[in-house]
Design an enzyme around this catalytic site. Structure first.
Site, PDB file in Angstrom:
ATOM      1  N   LYS A 165       0.851  -1.195   0.000  1.00  0.00           N
ATOM      2  CA  LYS A 165       0.000   0.000   0.000  1.00  0.00           C
ATOM      3  C   LYS A 165       0.885   1.243   0.000  1.00  0.00           C
ATOM      4  O   LYS A 165       1.915   1.277   0.685  1.00  0.00           O
ATOM      5  CB  LYS A 165      -0.889  -0.025   1.255  1.00  0.00           C
ATOM      6  CG  LYS A 165      -1.915   1.101   1.330  1.00  0.00           C
ATOM      7  CD  LYS A 165      -2.788   0.954   2.591  1.00  0.00           C
ATOM      8  CE  LYS A 165      -3.828   2.065   2.709  1.00  0.00           C
ATOM      9  NZ  LYS A 165      -4.646   1.923   3.924  1.00  0.00           N
ATOM     10  N   SER A 216      -9.807   1.997   3.205  1.00  0.00           N
ATOM     11  CA  SER A 216      -8.922   2.790   2.382  1.00  0.00           C
ATOM     12  C   SER A 216      -7.906   1.983   1.591  1.00  0.00           C
ATOM     13  O   SER A 216      -7.367   2.446   0.590  1.00  0.00           O
ATOM     14  CB  SER A 216      -8.173   3.791   3.264  1.00  0.00           C
ATOM     15  OG  SER A 216      -7.234   3.106   4.085  1.00  0.00           O
ATOM     16  N   SER A 221      -9.928  -0.460   7.322  1.00  0.00           N
ATOM     17  CA  SER A 221      -9.322  -0.238   6.004  1.00  0.00           C
ATOM     18  C   SER A 221      -8.655  -1.450   5.383  1.00  0.00           C
ATOM     19  O   SER A 221      -8.263  -1.405   4.217  1.00  0.00           O
ATOM     20  CB  SER A 221      -8.296   0.900   6.085  1.00  0.00           C
ATOM     21  OG  SER A 221      -8.964   2.132   6.067  1.00  0.00           O
TER      22      SER A 221
END
Lengths: 93, 483, 482
Positions: free
Chosen positions: C75, C150, C174
């Site tokens: 990420k 997210s 997330s």
């Protein structure tokens, strides 16, 4: 907490954020909604509750020298630099 | 005309003497090429986390112990939020509602006051100035200002900084001077900081207001900044108290403001008025778990408690038979006291060593940090006098060479040919010579003026070119005159 | 026809590599080709892997290591030395990380091959990956829909088989929510289990890094690598790391699984509710004991979260102002203008909204009413879990109240978006662990996730329950259309 009386412009200034008039108006409405929603916490009886805090743990660093970055690496991300100093518009005292 | 009194409070920031910074392992060092002691943590790079320096916490607790504070059982750090380019994260890790140390006091002493008031009978030399709190935080970067731009060196950013806040107990500029001097003394004693204001290791902000004597309410307070020495603090306070008094007398109201001290001009200048109160939005730093000081940290700090100046002074009087005054001077600087204890270790007359050190050595313009002399030489020199091998006058001849050459006094005595005449036969001859040459003094003595023997003694010393042992000479003369 | 290599799990890849059926370079090449084929539709990578670098790393990989030769996506919120780390924000354009996050060091030491940086909501603020300066990431099961957020990019690359596994971060859901929406496994470890050093902080007391994988076994494998005490993270806990894969050897018999009544309330999509209830029945059939529990303060979790997380974020994001790194506005009038304009232009609306909210709840006169009260209610939420775990080994709930929604559906109403995390948020507030695993599909073939919550340090129970379910169901074997 009852009155979500947020002054978006004042708070944005504390946070060093410029807002356009349109943004300020949108945020005013949205943040008032959110503050209205979180106001439900008033219903909870917290009179005998201590605030959440992490566990008490002595995770300490011994005072032993480690490696620093070479100056050129330390400054490689700086938008503006001169004489190994990071340069900004003149600071006011 | 009303009489006014000043109310003064000091906020002192002290850089801690540690190897590394407060929350990262970069070097904690004054100077160094710009931005050479920095890492992702103290530059506030994305994703970094702070790790607390154990030594800085111990040194803060030690300071609290030395200053009679209460030590918090839990050490918690908070974030103080404000934007400034010298603060990499735009929040400072500090302590808000739970300072490590609370209350406590700095006790003043005569020698901490400026020399010119040390004989002033109106001064309370032993006053206690109470402390509000001591907390630990991180220092900010150093900035350099040019035309239209500022350059930032982050070497100092994140170094451990202690803030010591006094209560508004200080009433005069001289007390402020004495407070800072005594505080500095203790910080050095504990090895906590070198506390040199000129190097920025100790920084002081002053709050001062005046009020008519007897009035309970405080006047409007003014903050003074840019104070780079202890005497600047004193001078700026004198100036500021006069300025405020003149304003009040003239009916000009004092407004809350921050003023800048200009040392060259000896005046304060308005920097800014207090517009709106800062909103620092303090909250507990979620990156740092609270610490238990009772598990080891407090104990370690206590085990490092040094003998403090007052205790040292009493011990010097008791163990070395030095005078109260000598002891105060010796104890005023830990390096001086330590040197003295080594210098006096083997001396028969330890007070004499104190005299050599405090009078003769400092008269040479030397300081204690750089004293080149082997401390044992002090004992040796005073013992030579004590044993009658040389007299005091000769000792004064030996002393400068001992300091300049770091040579043993016994060696210097030989080199200078100073050995004292203690041979009784030789001295008796000289005494006879003096008695014969000074019938007037002899007559005076016999008439009951016992002081007249001193004149004869002086003659013998002259005849011996200063090498006679005055004690022995005195004894011989008395014997001969009383015969 | 056998399924393509890129659909393999990490564990099976490891077996094939060990048996020399394939080489690490084959794996890299096939994955690179798959990314070329799929990412144009998904937009899941902010930085697609550099083919030459990945092949070189694969070539050099030490296959004897636990993740030797296995490509893993990261990420775009975790620092990798020498790489950009944008957090999908304009404000970090031009920033190059001068250091490795601790998890990156651990992955490197374990022989993993790092591939690409995945898209996310800006600074991890959002539940749809629509708040990104890199554009929206699409759900591999329906590209008209969001992947969740997210960590939507990490979920999409694993669910869409553009990566074998990925790392994400979870502050309020997330990892788990996008895993549920993209049909993969996502684990949020106990707070303090995985070092946060190098993870760009959103809300420091809530953030944890965790794995996205195709199977529960893979999640256990990754957890063994990334967990452990880190002296660089003061909040990481010094506690031995168990061999998580050992926990998978036990089946479900004798496990006590709690079902909290508060998690089956109005607002939950009927298909999601039905799938969750069916999953609970399945657990019972496999020999687990289902017990009713109560988490009475759950209803306040969202309100608590939207005070504490923005408050912490408002301070954490203060460092982004264009002084030391990142984007700086051109020709600022003065230092204040540099701050205000850089931040105005650099942050997207959701980030601004949360900074203002967080600044407000900490500001003078409001701290006690908001932040302090929220921390007290948080304590009650934590206590609820402590009490619940005296009665059960793990807790079963839906992961998300709905399956993936359409792009743009909720962007105008932030409060509605916030409620998408209603089932996951309490886990972060209490500091416990949780996993989301596939437990069914909607009629329109959108994945549904089941959340299994464990106590503090309860990862082994969570993994055991998840694995027991997975091994007796077929959901995880379904492939998306992409």
């Amino acid at each position: 907490m009852a009155s979500p009386d947020i002054d978006v412009r004042y708070v944005a200034d504390l946070a060093r954020l410029n807002l356009s008039d349109a943004e300020a108006a949108t945020f005013q409405k949205q943040l008032s909604d959110i503050l209205g929603y979180v106001a439900q916490l008033e219903k909870v009886d917290v009179s005998s509750v201590a605030a959440f805090s992490g566990p008490v743990v002595n995770n300490l660093r011994p005072d032993v020298l480690g490696e620093s970055l070479p100056v050129e690496v330390a400054l490689s991300n700086a938008p503006q630099q001169e004489n190994n100093l990071i340069v900004v518009p003149k600071m006011i005292e | 005309m009303a009489e006014y009194e000043a109310v003064i409070g000091l906020e002192v920031h002290v850089q801690l003497k540690t190897n590394t910074k407060m929350f990262c392992s970069c070097k904690n060092e004054f100077g160094g090429a710009p931005n050479s002691h920095v890492c992702p943590v103290c530059l506030g790079m994305p994703g970094v986390l702070p790790t607390p320096n154990e030594e800085a916490i111990i040194k803060t607790i030690l300071t609290g112990e030395m200053l009679e504070c209460q030590i918090a059982p839990r050490c918690k750090f908070d974030r103080k939020n404000y934007f400034y380019p010298d603060m990499p994260k735009n929040y400072q890790i500090s302590q808000y509602d739970e300072p490590l140390c609370a209350n406590g006091a700095v006790t003043l002493n005569l020698l901490a006051f400026p020399k010119d008031v040390q004989n002033d009978p109106k001064v309370n030399f032993d006053k206690k100035i109470r402390l509000e709190r001591i907390h630990l935080e991180e220092d900010v970067a150093k900035s350099f200002h040019y035309d239209g731009a500022s350059g930032i060196d982050f070497n100092r950013a994140g170094t451990p900084l202690m803030e010591i806040v006094s209560k508004a107990d200080i009433a005069t500029p001289e007390e402020a001077f004495a407070y800072l001097t005594a505080l500095k003394q203790i910080l050095i004693y504990g090895g906590v900081s070198d506390a040199d204001m000129e190097k920025g290791q100790m920084r002081c902000d002053v709050n001062v207001s005046i009020r008519p004597k007897g009035q309970k309410e405080y006047g409007t307070k003014v903050e003074i900044k840019n104070l780079n020495s202890i005497s600047a603090v004193r001078k700026s306070l004198h100036y500021e108290i006069l300025r405020q008094t003149a304003d009040v007398e003239a009916g000009v109201p004092i407004i809350q403001q921050t003023r800048r001290w200009d040392d060259g001009r000896g005046e304060t200048f308005m920097m800014r008025t207090k517009e709106k109160a800062h909103d620092y939005r303090y909250f507990p730093d979620p990156d740092l778990l609270p610490l238990n000081t009772e598990e080891g940290l407090h104990q370690t700090a206590k085990s490092r408690l040094p003998e403090l100046p007052a205790a040292k002074k009493s011990r010097l009087v008791a163990d070395y038979a030095v005078t109260e005054y000598q002891a105060s001077v010796l104890a005023s600087e830990v390096a001086l006291a330590n040197y003295f204890e080594k210098a006096a270790a083997n001396a028969k007359n330890k007070s004499a060593v104190a005299n050599f050190l405090l009078n003769d050595y400092f008269a040479t313009g030397g300081d204690i940090e750089n004293i080149p002399v082997n401390p044992e030489f002090f004992s040796e020199l005073s013992n030579l006098v004590e044993e009658g091998k040389i007299n005091t006058k000769q000792a004064k001849e030996v002393f400068p060479k001992m300091v300049a050459e770091n040579k043993a006094p016994s060696v210097l005595v030989k080199e200078l040919g100073l050995s004292q005449i203690t041979d009784t036969a030789a001295l008796e001859a000289l005494c006879d010579q003096a008695i014969a040459a000074n019938p007037r003094s002899v007559a005076d003595f016999k008439a009951g003026k016992t002081n007249a023997v001193n004149a004869l003694k002086g003659q013998v010393m002259k005849l011996s070119k200063g090498q006679a042992n005055p004690q022995v000479v005195g004894d011989i003369l008395l014997k001969k005159l009383s015969a | 026809m056998s399924s393509p290599l890129y659909t393999e799990s990490v564990a099976s890849l490891r077996r094939k590599l060990a048996a020399k059926e394939i080489t690490a370079v084959d794996v890299a090449d096939q994955l690179l080709a798959r990314i070329e084929q799929a990412d144009g539709k998904l937009n899941a990578y902010n930085f697609k892997p550099d083919a030459a670098k990945v092949r070189a790393a694969a070539q050099a990989a030490d296959l004897s290591k636990p993740l030797g030769g296995v490509p893993i996506a990261i990420k775009d919120v975790i620092n990798v030395q020498g790489d950009p780390c944008t957090c999908s924000s304009k404000i970090l354009q031009g920033y190059t990380a001068p250091y490795d996050a601790t998890v990156i060091k651990k992955l490197r030491e374990a022989g993993a091959v790092l591939v690409g940086r995945t898209n996310m909501d800006e600074f991890a603020m959002g539940s749809s990956t629509e708040n990104s300066s890199w554009g929206v990431t699409r759900n591999p099961w329906d590209t008209d829909r969001i992947p969740g957020g997210s960590s939507g990019g990490s979920a999409a690359v694993v669910g869409g088989h553009e990566a074998f596994a990925a790392l994400g971060s979870d502050t309020g859901g997330s990892i788990r929510q996008p895993a549920a929406l993209c049909g993969c496994v996502g684990l949020k470890p106990t707070y303090g289990r995985v070092s946060r050093y190098g993870l760009v902080a959103f809300a420091s007391s809530l953030d944890q890094i965790g794995p996205f994988t195709k199977t529960v076994e893979d999640a256990a494998l990754l957890m063994e690598v990334i967990s452990g005490h880190d002296p660089k993270d003061n909040t990481s806990v010094n506690r031995p790391v168990p061999k998580y894969t050992d926990a998978l050897k036990q089946d479900l018999r004798g496990m006590k699984l709690g079902v909290p009544k508060e998690y089956f309330i109005s607002g939950i999509d009927p298909e999601v509710e039905a799938a969750t209830k069916a999953a609970i029945e399945h657990f019972a059939k496999q020999g687990a004991e289902i017990v009713d529990i109560s988490l009475p303060h759950t209803e306040y979790a969202c309100a608590v979260y939207y005070i504490i997380a923005p408050a912490e974020a408002s301070a954490n994001l203060a460092r982004f102002e264009g002084v030391r790194y990142g984007n700086r506005v051109k020709n600022p009038k003065d230092i204040l203008d540099l701050y205000r304009s850089t931040r105005e232009q650099g942050f997207g609306p959701e980030v601004k909204r949360r900074i203002i909210l967080g600044t407000y709840v900490l500001s003078s006169g409001y701290y006690d009413a908001y932040y302090n009260r929220a921390q007290k209610v948080r304590q009650l939420i934590k206590r609820d879990f402590e009490q619940a775990f005296t009665k059960c080994d793990a807790i079963l709930t839906p992961t998300s109240p709905t399956a993936a929604f359409k792009v743009g559906e909720k962007t105008s109403d932030p409060l509605q978006m916030y409620l998408a995390d209603i089932f996951t948020i309490a886990v972060n507030l209490a500091g416990v662990c949780g996993i989301s695993i596939p437990c069914g599909f909607t009629k329109s073939k959108l994945p549904i996730g089941l959340q299994i919550i464990g106590a503090q340090w309860g990862e082994e129970n969570v993994l055991r329950a998840a694995h027991g379910y997975e091994q007796t169901t077929e959901w995880h074997k379904e492939l998306p259309g992409i």
